[in-house]
Design an enzyme around this catalytic site. Sequence first.
Site, mmCIF file in Angstrom:
data_model
loop_
_atom_site.group_PDB
_atom_site.id
_atom_site.type_symbol
_atom_site.label_atom_id
_atom_site.label_comp_id
_atom_site.label_asym_id
_atom_site.label_seq_id
_atom_site.Cartn_x
_atom_site.Cartn_y
_atom_site.Cartn_z
ATOM 1 N N HIS A 124 0.866 -1.174 0.000
ATOM 2 C CA HIS A 124 0.000 0.000 0.000
ATOM 3 C C HIS A 124 0.905 1.227 0.000
ATOM 4 O O HIS A 124 2.022 1.199 0.518
ATOM 5 C CB HIS A 124 -0.863 -0.026 1.269
ATOM 6 C CG HIS A 124 -1.953 0.998 1.309
ATOM 7 N ND1 HIS A 124 -1.704 2.327 1.590
ATOM 8 C CD2 HIS A 124 -3.298 0.894 1.140
ATOM 9 C CE1 HIS A 124 -2.844 2.996 1.589
ATOM 10 N NE2 HIS A 124 -3.827 2.148 1.304
ATOM 11 N N ASP A 202 3.096 -4.712 7.864
ATOM 12 C CA ASP A 202 1.837 -4.003 7.704
ATOM 13 C C ASP A 202 0.716 -5.026 7.857
ATOM 14 O O ASP A 202 0.477 -5.840 6.967
ATOM 15 C CB ASP A 202 1.783 -3.328 6.331
ATOM 16 C CG ASP A 202 0.473 -2.592 6.085
ATOM 17 O OD1 ASP A 202 -0.436 -2.674 6.933
ATOM 18 O OD2 ASP A 202 0.348 -1.948 5.024
ATOM 19 N N GLN A 205 -4.468 -5.528 6.683
ATOM 20 C CA GLN A 205 -5.389 -6.501 6.089
ATOM 21 C C GLN A 205 -5.400 -7.831 6.822
ATOM 22 O O GLN A 205 -6.410 -8.533 6.835
ATOM 23 C CB GLN A 205 -5.023 -6.728 4.619
ATOM 24 C CG GLN A 205 -5.188 -5.514 3.726
ATOM 25 C CD GLN A 205 -6.627 -5.066 3.580
ATOM 26 O OE1 GLN A 205 -7.551 -5.888 3.556
ATOM 27 N NE2 GLN A 205 -6.827 -3.765 3.490
ATOM 28 N N LYS A 228 -10.592 -1.705 10.069
ATOM 29 C CA LYS A 228 -10.558 -2.942 9.278
ATOM 30 C C LYS A 228 -10.730 -4.171 10.173
ATOM 31 O O LYS A 228 -10.636 -5.306 9.711
ATOM 32 C CB LYS A 228 -9.254 -3.031 8.489
ATOM 33 C CG LYS A 228 -9.081 -1.908 7.450
ATOM 34 C CD LYS A 228 -7.815 -2.089 6.653
ATOM 35 C CE LYS A 228 -7.470 -0.851 5.833
ATOM 36 N NZ LYS A 228 -8.444 -0.559 4.769
ATOM 37 N N CYS A 366 -4.663 2.177 -4.028
ATOM 38 C CA CYS A 366 -3.461 2.722 -3.366
ATOM 39 C C CYS A 366 -2.264 1.788 -3.536
ATOM 40 O O CYS A 366 -1.431 1.638 -2.625
ATOM 41 C CB CYS A 366 -3.709 2.998 -1.886
ATOM 42 S SG CYS A 366 -4.839 4.370 -1.592
#
Length: 408
Positions: A124, A202, A205, A228, A366
């Site tokens: 991202h 990261d 997700q 999320k 993104c």
Amino acid sequence: MPVLEFDIKTIRKDFPTLNQSVNGNPLVYLDSGATSQKPQAVIDATTKFYSQSNANVHRGRHALSEAATAQYEQARENIANYFHVQANEIVWTKGATEALNLLAYGLQNQLNQSDTIIITPLEHHANIVPWQVVAQNTGATLSVLPLEKNGSFNTDNCVKYIKQTKAKVLCISQASNTLGNITDLAPLISAAKAVGTLIIVDGAQGAMHLRPNLKALNCDFYVFSAHKMLGPTGVGGLYGRYELLNTLTPYQTGGEMIQTVTLEKSTYRSAPAKFETGTPNIAGVIGFAAAINYLSSLNFAQLQQHEQTVFKYAANELSKIEGITIYSDLSHNIGTLSFNYKSEHPYDLATLLDGFGVAVRSGHHCTQPLMAHLGLNGTVRASFAFYNTVQDVDIFINSLKESIALLD
């Protein structure tokens, strides 16, 4: 907390947004990769705070402030328990993006022109742009982990690259927000540890779908977003090994994070307070705790099985439509389908699907470097969560077929 059997009918009732019509059709929400829906428990928690406990946290000695502080810090304990880490290793931020910026700025003083930072082509933008800025400011080299033509990693090639590069920092997603592909992190982290590389994951997700044990994962830092994970927008966090957190330069300065202040100089508190300047998003944090409590009350094995059943059914039905190209890895995926129909613009398909009450995302998501790598301008993305059903998939597929008929 007792763990409940996974009952999709009961769960659907917990999410008020799902139980409505859009454009005269039942809503089919397939955009959880952008933001997840919120159970009533989260909505109630934020409302209750503002209705009954609204006060600033820390230092206040009146009843409301102490109650707010207790809830706020209990939330930190809840999130730490979810990730199997210590509460003092959790820093509150506005979300994963701010957490990554905090890390980039915080590590900047530890980097110079002899150092290398590894990123990947599928990140991202929030896990690319901050490191570009750091490289520009320090002279460090920004290096890119090799990615296969289909957007997947060859683990052996990546391990070799990490060992040869001996970078100072490796920044990598647990799962792709565009493709849903799950990264096999264990061998990459092992290789990075062997050469002294700091690992930043990261988890925006992966945090809800994979429910990782961060101690077992053995990364140095991990970022996540509440919105999320069924929680409110505008709040998220950073996990960091405690000893490493305290080596970072504060990203912002002001009140709350200080130990002492004179007109000549200031000293800072230890982590996590060192990075939590100003009045925080108290209601958001408390709502996030309610989201974590809700997630933790569900049988994760059954939840994940349901999620994957719905995803695989959708992938199978989608692949039957002539002219559809799917770019996601269907074997190791959190539940996201990124696809196109022939040469039609993704925006057109998404707009037509919205007319049928089906919410999907279109564009580059993104991830412009990934789009360039795949030779695409964008895709349609259908991202599933555990509150989706096989019936959702049937409506999605039928609506897609009708949309395609309108385009052909």
